[in-house]
Design a protein around this motif. Structure first.
Motif, PDB file in Angstrom:
ATOM      1  N   GLN A   1      -2.310  -7.884  -9.546  1.00  0.00           N
ATOM      2  CA  GLN A   1      -3.384  -8.768  -9.992  1.00  0.00           C
ATOM      3  C   GLN A   1      -4.485  -8.933  -8.955  1.00  0.00           C
ATOM      4  O   GLN A   1      -5.510  -9.551  -9.245  1.00  0.00           O
ATOM      5  N   THR A   2      -4.278  -8.414  -7.738  1.00  0.00           N
ATOM      6  CA  THR A   2      -5.260  -8.601  -6.669  1.00  0.00           C
ATOM      7  C   THR A   2      -6.299  -7.480  -6.667  1.00  0.00           C
ATOM      8  O   THR A   2      -6.054  -6.381  -7.152  1.00  0.00           O
ATOM      9  N   GLU A   3      -7.445  -7.768  -6.078  1.00  0.00           N
ATOM     10  CA  GLU A   3      -8.536  -6.784  -6.004  1.00  0.00           C
ATOM     11  C   GLU A   3      -8.152  -5.594  -5.140  1.00  0.00           C
ATOM     12  O   GLU A   3      -8.672  -4.490  -5.340  1.00  0.00           O
ATOM     13  N   VAL A   4      -7.256  -5.808  -4.186  1.00  0.00           N
ATOM     14  CA  VAL A   4      -6.850  -4.718  -3.296  1.00  0.00           C
ATOM     15  C   VAL A   4      -6.184  -3.604  -4.081  1.00  0.00           C
ATOM     16  O   VAL A   4      -6.296  -2.421  -3.736  1.00  0.00           O
ATOM     17  N   PHE A   5      -5.496  -3.957  -5.166  1.00  0.00           N
ATOM     18  CA  PHE A   5      -4.750  -2.974  -5.951  1.00  0.00           C
ATOM     19  C   PHE A   5      -5.243  -2.912  -7.394  1.00  0.00           C
ATOM     20  O   PHE A   5      -4.463  -2.769  -8.326  1.00  0.00           O
ATOM     21  N   GLY A   6      -6.543  -3.039  -7.581  1.00  0.00           N
ATOM     22  CA  GLY A   6      -7.150  -2.831  -8.890  1.00  0.00           C
ATOM     23  C   GLY A   6      -7.163  -4.036  -9.797  1.00  0.00           C
ATOM     24  O   GLY A   6      -7.494  -3.906 -10.981  1.00  0.00           O
ATOM     25  N   GLY A   7      -6.827  -5.200  -9.292  1.00  0.00           N
ATOM     26  CA  GLY A   7      -6.845  -6.407 -10.111  1.00  0.00           C
ATOM     27  C   GLY A   7      -8.144  -7.181  -9.988  1.00  0.00           C
ATOM     28  O   GLY A   7      -9.153  -6.666  -9.500  1.00  0.00           O
TER      29      GLY A   7
ATOM     30  N   ILE B   1       8.812  -4.691  -5.680  1.00  0.00           N
ATOM     31  CA  ILE B   1       7.698  -4.278  -4.821  1.00  0.00           C
ATOM     32  C   ILE B   1       7.148  -2.941  -5.290  1.00  0.00           C
ATOM     33  O   ILE B   1       5.931  -2.744  -5.364  1.00  0.00           O
ATOM     34  N   LEU B   2       8.043  -2.002  -5.639  1.00  0.00           N
ATOM     35  CA  LEU B   2       7.616  -0.690  -6.114  1.00  0.00           C
ATOM     36  C   LEU B   2       6.872  -0.788  -7.439  1.00  0.00           C
ATOM     37  O   LEU B   2       6.020   0.059  -7.740  1.00  0.00           O
ATOM     38  N   GLN B   3       7.171  -1.803  -8.229  1.00  0.00           N
ATOM     39  CA  GLN B   3       6.513  -1.982  -9.521  1.00  0.00           C
ATOM     40  C   GLN B   3       5.212  -2.761  -9.413  1.00  0.00           C
ATOM     41  O   GLN B   3       4.536  -2.985 -10.421  1.00  0.00           O
ATOM     42  N   GLY B   4       4.851  -3.201  -8.217  1.00  0.00           N
ATOM     43  CA  GLY B   4       3.616  -3.951  -8.030  1.00  0.00           C
ATOM     44  C   GLY B   4       3.685  -5.376  -8.531  1.00  0.00           C
ATOM     45  O   GLY B   4       2.652  -6.013  -8.754  1.00  0.00           O
TER      46      GLY B   4
ATOM     47  N   GLU C   1       0.817  -1.204   0.000  1.00  0.00           N
ATOM     48  CA  GLU C   1       0.000   0.000   0.000  1.00  0.00           C
ATOM     49  C   GLU C   1       0.853   1.258   0.000  1.00  0.00           C
ATOM     50  O   GLU C   1       0.438   2.302  -0.512  1.00  0.00           O
ATOM     51  N   CYS C   2       2.058   1.156   0.556  1.00  0.00           N
ATOM     52  CA  CYS C   2       2.962   2.316   0.576  1.00  0.00           C
ATOM     53  C   CYS C   2       3.510   2.631  -0.815  1.00  0.00           C
ATOM     54  O   CYS C   2       4.042   3.723  -1.039  1.00  0.00           O
ATOM     55  N   CYS C   3       3.409   1.692  -1.739  1.00  0.00           N
ATOM     56  CA  CYS C   3       3.947   1.874  -3.094  1.00  0.00           C
ATOM     57  C   CYS C   3       2.856   2.076  -4.137  1.00  0.00           C
ATOM     58  O   CYS C   3       3.173   2.239  -5.328  1.00  0.00           O
ATOM     59  N   TYR C   4       1.609   2.071  -3.716  1.00  0.00           N
ATOM     60  CA  TYR C   4       0.478   2.152  -4.646  1.00  0.00           C
ATOM     61  C   TYR C   4      -0.293   3.446  -4.414  1.00  0.00           C
ATOM     62  O   TYR C   4      -0.549   3.838  -3.272  1.00  0.00           O
ATOM     63  N   CYS C   5      -0.651   4.113  -5.480  1.00  0.00           N
ATOM     64  CA  CYS C   5      -1.418   5.363  -5.402  1.00  0.00           C
ATOM     65  C   CYS C   5      -2.903   5.061  -5.622  1.00  0.00           C
ATOM     66  O   CYS C   5      -3.305   4.643  -6.719  1.00  0.00           O
TER      67      CYS C   5
ATOM     68  N   TRP D   1       0.911   2.226 -10.059  1.00  0.00           N
ATOM     69  CA  TRP D   1       2.158   2.150  -9.300  1.00  0.00           C
ATOM     70  C   TRP D   1       3.095   3.228  -9.830  1.00  0.00           C
ATOM     71  O   TRP D   1       3.647   3.080 -10.922  1.00  0.00           O
ATOM     72  N   PRO D   2       3.297   4.315  -9.097  1.00  0.00           N
ATOM     73  CA  PRO D   2       4.047   5.460  -9.624  1.00  0.00           C
ATOM     74  C   PRO D   2       5.484   5.126 -10.018  1.00  0.00           C
ATOM     75  O   PRO D   2       6.021   5.737 -10.949  1.00  0.00           O
TER      76      PRO D   2
END
Length: 278
Positions: free
Chosen positions: A139-145, A209-212, A53-57, A63-64
């Motif tokens: 790929q997960t629902e938490v991060f738009g997957g 990790i930063l690239q998701g 979550e610290c790497c995701y906007c 993923w910035p």
């Protein structure tokens, strides 16, 4: 000579060197147990989501740092040092075998190639990735997957989901493998390789990790696989300490070594009266 050969074979079977304390084996198995304990923490908590979550906007839903430098270059070229080291070790072994000389370089090169094959190759890419089938963060629902989040250690076996463990991070951690064969006789050089491998592996893991592409536990799983692979290669080929092994040519050299002839001792002179007979 026969007793010495029997003693060497007993040490070979026992898997230890008589000159090394038994407690030194914890220098090998202790870090592995500590890493497995850390992985258990990720298994029991949702620390993976907290780190990602610290790497995701959330606002832009992206993923910035995915295409930022130096993380993109690490993804594209970060595996090259490990490939050079492993393939270079294999070529060194083949050259020494063809020339029939250089037992130590041949053994070291084989260790580097075997460590790369067992760790990043066999454990990471051919066994755990397809067997676990864990979705990547993106790929997960938490991060738009579309996939559900899966805790580390749970076999999901989903197609096109190969998050655990991180292959790129394992190639970075592989640079610490030479420390396993140098730790006994060249401790400073072994410490340098250990620091290099850990540092570069963490850098590669941070990039992924930063690239998701991976969770933090995927990076932790990568270092565990590399450690197990290098440790297995060490036990097979026998570098240093309690896991030392004797290669067949060592026994052959010992068997063919000529026994030293005893030094003749001059007989004491015989004295007859005032005359000395030599």
């Amino acid at each position: 000579m026969a007793q010495q050969a029997v003693r060497i074979l007993r040490l070979h079977v026992a898997g230890r060197d008589a000159t090394t304390p038994r407690g030194s084996r914890w220098l090998l198995w202790g870090p592995l147990l500590a890493l497995l304990g850390c992985l258990l923490i990720f298994r029991m908590t949702y620390a993976d989501i907290a780190v990602s979550e610290c790497c995701y906007c959330q606002l832009t839903e992206r993923w910035p740092m995915a295409d930022a430098q130096p993380w993109l270059s690490l993804y594209e070229y970060g595996c090259l040092p490990a490939m050079v080291l492993g393939i270079g070790g294999l070529l060194t072994t083949l050259v020494c075998v063809c020339l029939r000389r250089g037992r130590k370089p041949r053994r070291a090169g084989l260790f580097l190639a075997l460590s790369l094959l067992l760790g990043p190759g066999l454990l990471v890419n051919f066994m755990l990735k397809p067997m676990m089938g864990r979705p990547r963060p993106a790929q997960t629902e938490v991060f738009g997957g579309e996939e559900s989040f899966v805790l580390v250690g749970t076999p999901a076996q989903l197609e096109n989901c190969r998050s655990f463990p991180s292959g790129h991070a394992s190639m970075g951690f592989y640079l610490m493998a030479p420390a396993f064969m140098l730790k006994r006789k060249q401790k400073k050089l072994a410490a340098a390789f250990l620091a290099l491998g850990i540092g570069f592996g963490l850098l590669m893991g941070a990039a992924r990790i930063l690239q998701g592409a991976h969770f933090a536990s995927d990076v932790l799983g990568a270092v565990i696989c590399v450690y197990i692979g290098a440790l297995a290669a060490k036990l097979i080929l026998g570098f240093g300490g309690w896991a030392d092994r004797v290669w067949p040519e060592d026994l052959a050299e010992t068997a063919q070594a000529p026994a030293s002839a005893p030094t003749p001792t001059a007989a004491p002179p015989t004295v007859w009266g005032d005359r000395v007979a030599a």
